[in-house]
Design a protein around this motif. Structure first.
Motif, PDB file in Angstrom:
ATOM      1  N   ASP A  65      67.564  25.116 -46.922  1.00 53.19           N
ATOM      2  CA  ASP A  65      65.931  25.725 -46.959  1.00 53.19           C
ATOM      3  C   ASP A  65      64.722  24.800 -46.964  1.00 53.19           C
ATOM      4  OD1 ASP A  65      66.756  28.408 -46.986  1.00 53.19           O
ATOM      5  OD2 ASP A  65      67.586  28.722 -48.858  1.00 53.19           O
ATOM      6  N   GLY A  66      64.608  24.019 -46.912  1.00 56.78           N
ATOM      7  CA  GLY A  66      64.049  22.469 -47.280  1.00 56.78           C
ATOM      8  C   GLY A  66      64.184  21.444 -47.529  1.00 56.78           C
ATOM      9  N   SER A  67      65.226  21.938 -48.581  1.00 59.42           N
ATOM     10  CA  SER A  67      64.815  21.172 -50.115  1.00 59.42           C
ATOM     11  C   SER A  67      66.528  20.526 -49.940  1.00 59.42           C
ATOM     12  CB  SER A  67      64.341  20.991 -51.152  1.00 59.42           C
ATOM     13  OG  SER A  67      64.637  22.122 -51.129  1.00 59.42           O
ATOM     14  N   TYR A  68      66.412  19.452 -50.462  1.00 56.96           N
ATOM     15  CA  TYR A  68      67.976  18.686 -50.928  1.00 56.96           C
ATOM     16  C   TYR A  68      68.547  19.574 -52.253  1.00 56.96           C
ATOM     17  CZ  TYR A  68      67.869  15.307 -47.579  1.00 56.96           C
ATOM     18  OH  TYR A  68      67.631  14.777 -46.745  1.00 56.96           O
ATOM     19  N   GLN A  69      69.759  20.296 -52.292  1.00 57.92           N
ATOM     20  CA  GLN A  69      70.297  21.014 -53.401  1.00 57.92           C
ATOM     21  C   GLN A  69      71.503  19.584 -53.540  1.00 57.92           C
ATOM     22  OE1 GLN A  69      69.105  23.757 -54.646  1.00 57.92           O
ATOM     23  NE2 GLN A  69      68.222  23.296 -53.374  1.00 57.92           N
ATOM     24  N   LEU A  70      72.181  19.052 -55.008  1.00 56.24           N
ATOM     25  CA  LEU A  70      72.701  17.830 -55.378  1.00 56.24           C
ATOM     26  C   LEU A  70      74.416  18.953 -54.859  1.00 56.24           C
ATOM     27  CD1 LEU A  70      74.308  15.468 -56.693  1.00 56.24           C
ATOM     28  CD2 LEU A  70      73.793  16.720 -58.651  1.00 56.24           C
ATOM     29  N   VAL A  71      75.300  17.705 -54.025  1.00 55.23           N
ATOM     30  CA  VAL A  71      76.348  18.913 -53.898  1.00 55.23           C
ATOM     31  C   VAL A  71      78.029  17.926 -54.832  1.00 55.23           C
ATOM     32  CG1 VAL A  71      75.870  19.823 -51.575  1.00 55.23           C
ATOM     33  CG2 VAL A  71      77.068  17.966 -51.362  1.00 55.23           C
ATOM     34  N   ALA A  72      77.119  17.027 -55.110  1.00 59.09           N
ATOM     35  CA  ALA A  72      78.409  15.957 -55.656  1.00 59.09           C
ATOM     36  C   ALA A  72      77.538  15.339 -55.668  1.00 59.09           C
ATOM     37  CB  ALA A  72      79.401  16.387 -54.325  1.00 59.09           C
ATOM     38  N   ASP A  73      78.468  14.020 -57.304  1.00 57.44           N
ATOM     39  CA  ASP A  73      78.265  12.632 -57.932  1.00 57.44           C
ATOM     40  C   ASP A  73      79.510  12.669 -57.980  1.00 57.44           C
ATOM     41  OD1 ASP A  73      77.123  12.566 -60.512  1.00 57.44           O
ATOM     42  OD2 ASP A  73      77.295  14.946 -59.864  1.00 57.44           O
ATOM     43  N   SER A  74      79.481  11.040 -58.514  1.00 60.23           N
ATOM     44  CA  SER A  74      80.572  10.715 -59.021  1.00 60.23           C
ATOM     45  C   SER A  74      81.022   9.296 -58.797  1.00 60.23           C
ATOM     46  CB  SER A  74      81.465  11.044 -58.039  1.00 60.23           C
ATOM     47  OG  SER A  74      83.461  10.259 -58.070  1.00 60.23           O
ATOM     48  N   ALA A  75      81.378   8.678 -60.276  1.00 55.77           N
ATOM     49  CA  ALA A  75      81.733   7.194 -60.182  1.00 55.77           C
ATOM     50  C   ALA A  75      82.806   6.767 -60.226  1.00 55.77           C
ATOM     51  CB  ALA A  75      81.082   7.145 -62.212  1.00 55.77           C
ATOM     52  N   ASP A  76      83.584   7.790 -59.838  1.00 57.44           N
ATOM     53  CA  ASP A  76      85.086   7.696 -59.672  1.00 57.44           C
ATOM     54  C   ASP A  76      85.494   7.543 -57.562  1.00 57.44           C
ATOM     55  OD1 ASP A  76      85.819   6.987 -62.139  1.00 57.44           O
ATOM     56  OD2 ASP A  76      85.298   9.282 -62.473  1.00 57.44           O
ATOM     57  N   GLU A  77      85.209   8.443 -57.328  1.00 63.58           N
ATOM     58  CA  GLU A  77      85.729   8.865 -55.884  1.00 63.58           C
ATOM     59  C   GLU A  77      84.588  10.926 -55.353  1.00 63.58           C
ATOM     60  OE1 GLU A  77      89.232   9.703 -53.350  1.00 63.58           O
ATOM     61  OE2 GLU A  77      89.644  11.453 -54.943  1.00 63.58           O
ATOM     62  N   LEU A  78      84.359  10.187 -53.857  1.00 67.09           N
ATOM     63  CA  LEU A  78      83.447  11.824 -53.736  1.00 67.09           C
ATOM     64  C   LEU A  78      83.525  12.226 -53.488  1.00 67.09           C
ATOM     65  CD1 LEU A  78      80.408  11.867 -53.643  1.00 67.09           C
ATOM     66  CD2 LEU A  78      79.808  10.410 -52.155  1.00 67.09           C
ATOM     67  N   VAL A  79      83.531  13.257 -52.692  1.00 71.59           N
ATOM     68  CA  VAL A  79      84.580  14.377 -51.905  1.00 71.59           C
ATOM     69  C   VAL A  79      83.405  15.008 -52.191  1.00 71.59           C
ATOM     70  CG1 VAL A  79      86.686  15.947 -52.175  1.00 71.59           C
ATOM     71  CG2 VAL A  79      86.699  13.953 -53.624  1.00 71.59           C
ATOM     72  N   LEU A  80      83.679  15.421 -50.449  1.00 70.40           N
ATOM     73  CA  LEU A  80      83.172  16.258 -49.590  1.00 70.40           C
ATOM     74  C   LEU A  80      83.214  16.555 -48.368  1.00 70.40           C
ATOM     75  CD1 LEU A  80      79.552  13.928 -49.793  1.00 70.40           C
ATOM     76  CD2 LEU A  80      79.661  15.684 -51.246  1.00 70.40           C
ATOM     77  N   THR A  81      82.675  18.007 -48.259  1.00 74.72           N
ATOM     78  CA  THR A  81      83.569  18.079 -46.493  1.00 74.72           C
ATOM     79  C   THR A  81      82.127  18.065 -45.395  1.00 74.72           C
ATOM     80  OG1 THR A  81      81.972  20.608 -47.443  1.00 74.72           O
ATOM     81  CG2 THR A  81      84.559  20.341 -47.882  1.00 74.72           C
ATOM     82  N   ALA A  82      81.178  17.852 -45.417  1.00 76.79           N
ATOM     83  CA  ALA A  82      80.196  17.048 -45.105  1.00 76.79           C
ATOM     84  C   ALA A  82      79.231  16.312 -45.267  1.00 76.79           C
ATOM     85  CB  ALA A  82      79.159  18.512 -45.051  1.00 76.79           C
ATOM     86  N   PRO A  83      78.487  14.980 -44.459  1.00 75.50           N
ATOM     87  CA  PRO A  83      78.948  15.717 -42.657  1.00 75.50           C
ATOM     88  C   PRO A  83      80.693  15.731 -41.514  1.00 75.50           C
ATOM     89  CG  PRO A  83      78.380  13.891 -42.900  1.00 75.50           C
ATOM     90  CD  PRO A  83      78.755  14.412 -44.562  1.00 75.50           C
ATOM     91  N   PHE A  84      81.259  15.485 -42.524  1.00 75.90           N
ATOM     92  CA  PHE A  84      82.526  15.470 -42.585  1.00 75.90           C
ATOM     93  C   PHE A  84      83.278  15.049 -43.286  1.00 75.90           C
ATOM     94  CE2 PHE A  84      81.390  10.806 -42.692  1.00 75.90           C
ATOM     95  CZ  PHE A  84      82.750   9.716 -42.752  1.00 75.90           C
ATOM     96  N   GLU A  85      84.792  15.864 -43.312  1.00 80.48           N
ATOM     97  CA  GLU A  85      85.353  15.380 -44.715  1.00 80.48           C
ATOM     98  C   GLU A  85      85.718  13.183 -45.202  1.00 80.48           C
ATOM     99  OE1 GLU A  85      87.361  17.814 -46.184  1.00 80.48           O
ATOM    100  OE2 GLU A  85      86.709  19.313 -44.890  1.00 80.48           O
ATOM    101  N   ILE A  86      85.422  13.555 -46.400  1.00 80.75           N
ATOM    102  CA  ILE A  86      84.659  12.338 -47.172  1.00 80.75           C
ATOM    103  C   ILE A  86      85.974  12.758 -48.353  1.00 80.75           C
ATOM    104  CG2 ILE A  86      83.601  11.163 -48.174  1.00 80.75           C
ATOM    105  CD1 ILE A  86      81.399  11.571 -46.111  1.00 80.75           C
ATOM    106  N   ARG A  87      86.268  11.198 -48.975  1.00 76.41           N
ATOM    107  CA  ARG A  87      87.718  11.053 -49.689  1.00 76.41           C
ATOM    108  C   ARG A  87      86.917   9.286 -50.118  1.00 76.41           C
ATOM    109  NH1 ARG A  87      89.947  15.258 -52.112  1.00 76.41           N
ATOM    110  NH2 ARG A  87      91.209  13.908 -53.701  1.00 76.41           N
ATOM    111  N   LEU A  88      85.884   9.237 -50.624  1.00 76.52           N
ATOM    112  CA  LEU A  88      85.225   7.927 -50.740  1.00 76.52           C
ATOM    113  C   LEU A  88      85.344   7.365 -52.330  1.00 76.52           C
ATOM    114  CD1 LEU A  88      83.936   5.603 -50.231  1.00 76.52           C
ATOM    115  CD2 LEU A  88      81.476   6.558 -50.271  1.00 76.52           C
ATOM    116  N   PRO A  89      86.734   6.835 -52.396  1.00 74.53           N
ATOM    117  CA  PRO A  89      86.685   6.107 -53.419  1.00 74.53           C
ATOM    118  C   PRO A  89      85.581   5.297 -53.793  1.00 74.53           C
ATOM    119  CG  PRO A  89      88.923   5.279 -52.543  1.00 74.53           C
ATOM    120  CD  PRO A  89      87.425   6.448 -51.547  1.00 74.53           C
ATOM    121  N   ILE A  90      85.048   4.963 -55.196  1.00 70.18           N
ATOM    122  CA  ILE A  90      83.399   4.720 -55.253  1.00 70.18           C
ATOM    123  C   ILE A  90      84.181   2.788 -55.590  1.00 70.18           C
ATOM    124  CG2 ILE A  90      81.344   3.852 -57.168  1.00 70.18           C
ATOM    125  CD1 ILE A  90      81.724   7.071 -55.370  1.00 70.18           C
ATOM    126  N   SER A  91      84.543   2.379 -55.740  1.00 76.48           N
ATOM    127  CA  SER A  91      85.800   0.611 -55.949  1.00 76.48           C
ATOM    128  C   SER A  91      85.508   0.293 -54.775  1.00 76.48           C
ATOM    129  CB  SER A  91      86.598   0.958 -56.638  1.00 76.48           C
ATOM    130  OG  SER A  91      87.512   1.680 -56.349  1.00 76.48           O
TER     131      SER A  91
END
Length: 191
Positions: free
Chosen positions: A161-187
């Motif tokens: 709705d025109g503004s950003y909403q925090l959907v995830a944050d991590s210092a270990d592993e970022l897990v998201l479903t958008a813009p695609f399935e993401i499992r990003l180890p912060i290391s």
């Protein structure tokens, strides 16, 4: 040993055009090769600060991770810009754009951008944490990541709705479903 003048003068924005706020994207594209990176904000050229080694390492590692993991419809990029209008541009640290964006271009149009990423440095804290998210959201960029350093911590936002909403944050592993399935180890993006 003394430094001898070379006859070369470092580029700086034209002060008269800066006061008039009359710069356009064409002016930026015509800058000399030794000019610093700039963003346009309502026709005013804003010099983008030079990044540190750690900043660049995080950007490069994230670019590599996105290049290796993003679906084929996307293309990861560094040090390229986003053209919002003739007198407004952005220079995010990392971009995820449509795969069909021409490799010979410096700018993508907003509609081609899926994700803009900023790595926060001491000199860019306010801009990266407050101003850029608001500007990216107003432009309609669907996803924004802010990466803090020391320690590396990723904050992921989705446009709602025109503004950003925090959907995830991590210092270990970022897990998201958008813009695609993401499992990003912060290391993987930590220098």
């Amino acid at each position: 040993m003394t430094a001898e003048p070379t006859g070369h003068v470092m580029w700086t924005p034209d002060p008269i055009r800066q006061r008039l706020a009359a710069a356009t994207i064409e002016d930026v594209l015509c800058l000399p090769d030794d000019a610093p990176r700039v963003e346009l904000r309502d026709g005013v050229m804003i010099v983008v600060p030079s990044p540190t080694y750690d900043h660049q390492d995080i950007c490069s590692l994230l670019w590599l991770w996105l290049r290796q993991h993003a679906p084929r419809e996307y293309r990861a990029s560094q040090a390229t810009g986003v053209a919002v209008s003739l007198d407004n541009t952005f220079e995010p640290d990392v971009l995820l754009v449509d795969a069909d964006v021409s490799g010979s271009r410096h700018y993508s149009v907003v509609e081609q951008v899926t994700l803009a990423v900023e790595v926060v440095s001491p000199g860019t804290r306010r801009r990266d944490r407050l101003e850029k998210p608001a500007e990216y959201a107003a432009a309609g960029i669907p996803h924004y990541w802010r990466i803090e350093q020391n320690p590396v911590h990723v904050y992921a936002y989705d446009l709602v709705d025109g503004s950003y909403q925090l959907v995830a944050d991590s210092a270990d592993e970022l897990v998201l479903t958008a813009p695609f399935e993401i499992r990003l180890p912060i290391s993987d993006i930590t220098p």
